[in-house]
Every structure is written in C-alpha cells, then in structure tokens.
Design a protein around this motif. Structure first.
Motif, short mmCIF file in Angstrom:
data_model
loop_
_atom_site.label_atom_id
_atom_site.label_comp_id
_atom_site.label_asym_id
_atom_site.label_seq_id
_atom_site.Cartn_x
_atom_site.Cartn_y
_atom_site.Cartn_z
N LEU A 70 -15.37 4.01 1.93
CA LEU A 70 -15.16 3.91 0.49
C LEU A 70 -13.67 3.82 0.16
N TYR A 71 -12.88 4.58 0.87
CA TYR A 71 -11.43 4.54 0.67
C TYR A 71 -10.87 3.15 0.94
N ARG A 72 -11.31 2.54 2.04
CA ARG A 72 -10.85 1.19 2.33
C ARG A 72 -11.32 0.21 1.26
N ALA A 73 -12.58 0.35 0.86
CA ALA A 73 -13.12 -0.56 -0.15
C ALA A 73 -12.41 -0.41 -1.49
N ILE A 74 -12.18 0.81 -1.91
CA ILE A 74 -11.48 1.06 -3.18
C ILE A 74 -10.06 0.53 -3.12
N SER A 75 -9.44 0.60 -1.93
CA SER A 75 -8.04 0.18 -1.80
C SER A 75 -7.83 -1.29 -2.12
N PHE A 76 -8.89 -2.08 -2.11
CA PHE A 76 -8.75 -3.49 -2.48
C PHE A 76 -8.37 -3.65 -3.95
N ILE A 77 -8.53 -2.61 -4.75
CA ILE A 77 -8.14 -2.68 -6.16
C ILE A 77 -6.64 -2.99 -6.28
N HIS A 78 -5.88 -2.55 -5.28
CA HIS A 78 -4.45 -2.83 -5.26
C HIS A 78 -4.19 -4.31 -5.07
N GLU A 79 -4.98 -4.94 -4.22
CA GLU A 79 -4.83 -6.38 -4.01
C GLU A 79 -5.23 -7.16 -5.26
N LEU A 80 -6.22 -6.69 -5.99
CA LEU A 80 -6.66 -7.40 -7.18
C LEU A 80 -5.55 -7.56 -8.21
N THR A 81 -4.63 -6.59 -8.24
CA THR A 81 -3.57 -6.64 -9.25
C THR A 81 -2.45 -7.59 -8.87
N HIS A 82 -2.38 -7.99 -7.60
CA HIS A 82 -1.25 -8.81 -7.15
C HIS A 82 -1.64 -10.23 -6.76
N GLN A 83 -2.89 -10.46 -6.48
CA GLN A 83 -3.31 -11.78 -6.02
C GLN A 83 -3.94 -12.57 -7.15
N ILE B 186 -8.03 11.90 0.05
CA ILE B 186 -7.29 11.16 1.08
C ILE B 186 -6.28 10.22 0.43
N ASN B 187 -6.72 9.54 -0.61
CA ASN B 187 -5.81 8.63 -1.31
C ASN B 187 -4.64 9.39 -1.92
N ALA C 89 -3.98 4.77 5.41
CA ALA C 89 -3.22 3.83 4.57
C ALA C 89 -3.72 2.41 4.83
N PRO C 90 -5.01 2.14 4.52
CA PRO C 90 -5.60 0.85 4.87
C PRO C 90 -5.19 -0.27 3.92
N VAL C 91 -5.64 -1.46 4.21
CA VAL C 91 -5.43 -2.65 3.36
C VAL C 91 -3.94 -2.82 3.04
N GLY C 92 -3.09 -2.65 4.05
CA GLY C 92 -1.67 -2.90 3.90
C GLY C 92 -0.87 -1.79 3.26
N LEU C 93 -1.49 -0.67 2.90
CA LEU C 93 -0.77 0.40 2.21
C LEU C 93 0.25 1.09 3.11
N ARG C 94 0.14 0.91 4.42
CA ARG C 94 1.14 1.50 5.31
C ARG C 94 2.51 0.82 5.13
N TYR C 95 2.53 -0.38 4.59
CA TYR C 95 3.78 -1.12 4.36
C TYR C 95 4.16 -1.04 2.88
N HIS C 96 4.19 0.17 2.34
CA HIS C 96 4.41 0.31 0.90
C HIS C 96 5.81 -0.13 0.50
N ALA C 97 6.82 0.19 1.29
CA ALA C 97 8.18 -0.24 0.98
C ALA C 97 8.29 -1.76 1.05
N LEU C 98 7.71 -2.35 2.08
CA LEU C 98 7.72 -3.80 2.20
C LEU C 98 6.99 -4.44 1.03
N HIS C 99 5.92 -3.81 0.59
CA HIS C 99 5.18 -4.33 -0.57
C HIS C 99 6.07 -4.34 -1.81
N HIS C 100 6.89 -3.32 -1.99
CA HIS C 100 7.81 -3.31 -3.14
C HIS C 100 8.87 -4.39 -3.00
N LEU C 101 9.18 -4.75 -1.79
CA LEU C 101 10.15 -5.81 -1.55
C LEU C 101 9.53 -7.18 -1.78
N LEU C 102 8.27 -7.34 -1.36
CA LEU C 102 7.56 -8.62 -1.47
C LEU C 102 6.16 -8.36 -2.03
#
Length: 346
Positions: free
Chosen positions: A68-81, A242-243, A283-296
């Motif tokens: 469920l955590y991984r599935a919910i984490s896609f909400i972050h992608e919805l805001t950027h794609q 967990i989130n 930190a699934p669905v790319g959340l481990r790269y949070h600093a990189l995400h703020h950069l790009l």
C-alpha cells in the motif's frame, strides 16, 4: 590543503539538466506495470491478512502495508507527470488506490507543487515544511505519532465533512482549506477553491464519501467482519507511519522560516542512494532520491537512478551533491534527533 569549494547551485542545476535532458519523458508501460503488480500484491496480501488466523495474518499484513505504501507513493508522480504522457494513469490510480483507500489525488495535486516553489520552500507558506531540527524532540514524536491517526482522519474527512460541506457552505470552505491537503505545515490553508468545483475533484470526493459510508454500512450489517475492518485500518495506519518516518528524513529541516537561496534549498534535502538497499522498501517510487528530485522535479521515478549515476560520474567528489547524501534511515533519523537536541541546548 583547502578542499575544493562546491559547485555553485546554478551550475549544478544547469549541469544536472544537461546530463538528464534525455531522461524527462516517462515510460507509461513502466508506470502501469508497476502499479498493477503492486495493486495485485496489495489486495492479495490484504485479503490474506483479513482472513488468516494469527500469527499468519501478521506477515500478510506487513506485506499489505508495504505494498500500500508503494501504491500510495505514486500520488507523488501524479503531481509531476503530464497527463498526456501517461494516458489514463491518473484516473486508473484513483480507481485502484486513491478512492478505495480514501486518499484521492486531489489531496496532493495543487498542494505539493507549492513545496517546489522557490519563493515558498522552507517558509511559513510551504505546505510541506516544518523545522523539526529546531524544535523539541516532543514535536518529532508527535509528528510521527499523529500518522497513526490517519485512518480516523480520512473517515472524518470523507464520511463527515464531505456530505456536510455539500449542504453547509462554511463547512465546505473549511474542508477545502484545512482538510484537503497532505501537509506538514499545520498553518497552511488551501486557497484554490475553484479547483474544488471542478469535475475531477468532485468525482473523487463524492466517490470517497460514498465508499466510506459503504464500508461503515458493511461493517454494521455484518457483511464485513469487524476484525477484517480493524486489520484494514491497522494496515493503513502502518503505511502512514512508515511514510512519516520517510518524511522525517527527506529534508534536514533546519530552516527557520526565512526565504532560502536555491543552493540552500537543495542542501536542505536528502538523497539515500545505493549501495543502501532498504530504501527500496521505505523510500519507494524514487523517493530515495529526494534531493535529486528537487533538482530535477520532472524526472520520472524510473529514471532517477540513471540521473544519479550520471551526476556522480560527472561532478567532482565531495561537492554539494555528495553532501546531501545519507547512508540509511537510522543514521538520517539519528542526525535529526541530534540536531533537535542541540538546538534546545540538550
């Protein structure tokens, strides 16, 4: 011998954009495959957790919470794609995950983008910032503990505030302003009331309202056993906890509310890159790269690993990009606790 100073952030930002220019387009098949597999695992594990006797229900419940955590984490992608690059994915995610778990995408869309606004980040106008490193440890404990109340919160929002709001305008305004955003800053209030009158928001909200009442009715009528319902709530609470742990180490949380330069904003964010393995779970669905995400921020999650490798290879070691990295969850959380203690003179 003096160490080489870090690259100026504008240069880092430009170099990152150049290095990852060909990585900006999402691959729809990866999104759909990932979501469908994750949803299948989620519902299968949740069913097993609800139906199996203890102690077999416990591992099934854990798998369900992580899925469920991984599935919910896609909400972050919805805001950027962009929707046109992921046809049907926004609606599909809401049907599979958002509405069934009373976490529709409108709770994040229109809010998270403000966190990326350079004139808002780290200030009182940032919906996703709280200076935890400057606050007493009790606030960190409350920050983590309140996540366990999320199941109650979503039922209040959609089972109570939603129907009342449709007939009582002041309740509606309150629900939109203060109860329609996944935020950290409790002082933040949404102002995009026009968005709440549009079809996507209304469809998601009405669906969640009706589904929340359906669930309560099923329990009251004995169609869904109370035990199964409580297990589902526990899975949801575990997911939100967990989130919240992940959120606690997504930034360094050291800003005092003043506007920050983009360099300072980037330095306040955290990557947890390989060789660490556990971030795949917490930190699934790319959340481990949070600093990189703020950069790009437009980089799709499945390309963040490649973007990271290119930056590491191109940038001089020991620079600003390396400095935002943490080795794992526990060390990052330990650093936050130490900084909070130091700020209080403990």
């Amino acid at each position: 011998m003096l160490s080489e100073p870090p690259l100026p952030t504008l240069s880092l930002s430009r170099q990152a954009a150049d290095l990852a220019a060909d990585l900006m387009r999402p691959k729809a098949w990866i999104y759909w495959l990932d979501l469908c597999v994750t949803a299948t695992v989620l519902y299968a594990a949740l069913w097993l957790a609800m139906t199996l006797a203890a102690p077999f229900a416990w591992p099934a419940g854990l798998v369900a919470a992580l899925a469920l955590y991984r599935a919910i984490s896609f909400i972050h992608e919805l805001t950027h794609q962009r929707r046109d690059q992921l046809p049907g994915f926004h609606a599909g995610w809401n049907l599979l995950i958002g509405v069934p778990f009373l976490t529709p995408s409108f709770l994040y869309e229109g809010v998270h983008q403000l966190h990326h606004a350079k004139d808002r980040y780290g200030t009182a106008r940032d919906p996703e910032y709280h200076p935890l490193a400057r606050r007493p440890l009790g606030e960190l404990a409350a920050f983590l503990g309140v996540a366990l109340l999320a199941p109650l919160g979503v039922f209040l929002r959609f089972g109570v505030l939603a129907p009342l709001g449709f007939v009582i305008p002041p309740v509606r305004r309150f629900a939109i302003a203060k109860a329609s955003g996944m935020v950290i800053n409790t002082g933040f209030a949404r102002e995009d009331f026009d968005r709440a009158a549009r079809a996507p928001w209304l469809a998601q909200e009405i669906a969640c309202w009706l589904w929340s009442w359906t669930l309560i009715a099923m329990v009251a009528a004995g169609v869904m056993p109370v035990r199964a319902f409580l297990i589902a709530l526990a899975v949801f609470a575990a997911m939100t906890f967990i989130n919240q742990l992940r959120t606690a180490v997504a930034h360094y949380w050291e800003n005092d509310g003043e506007p920050m330069s983009f360099e300072a904003q980037f330095a306040d964010t955290v990557n947890v890159p390989p060789p660490a393995l556990l971030p795949v779970i917490w930190a699934p669905v790319g959340l481990r790269y949070h600093a990189l995400h703020h950069l790009l921020p437009r980089t799709p999650y499945h390309n963040l690993g490649e973007a990271h490798r290119r930056l590491v290879a191109a940038l001089p070691p020991g620079g600003l990009y390396d400095q935002v990295a943490q080795p794992e969850l526990a060390p990052a959380l330990g650093r936050l606790i130490r900084r909070a203690r130091a700020s209080q003179g403990a």
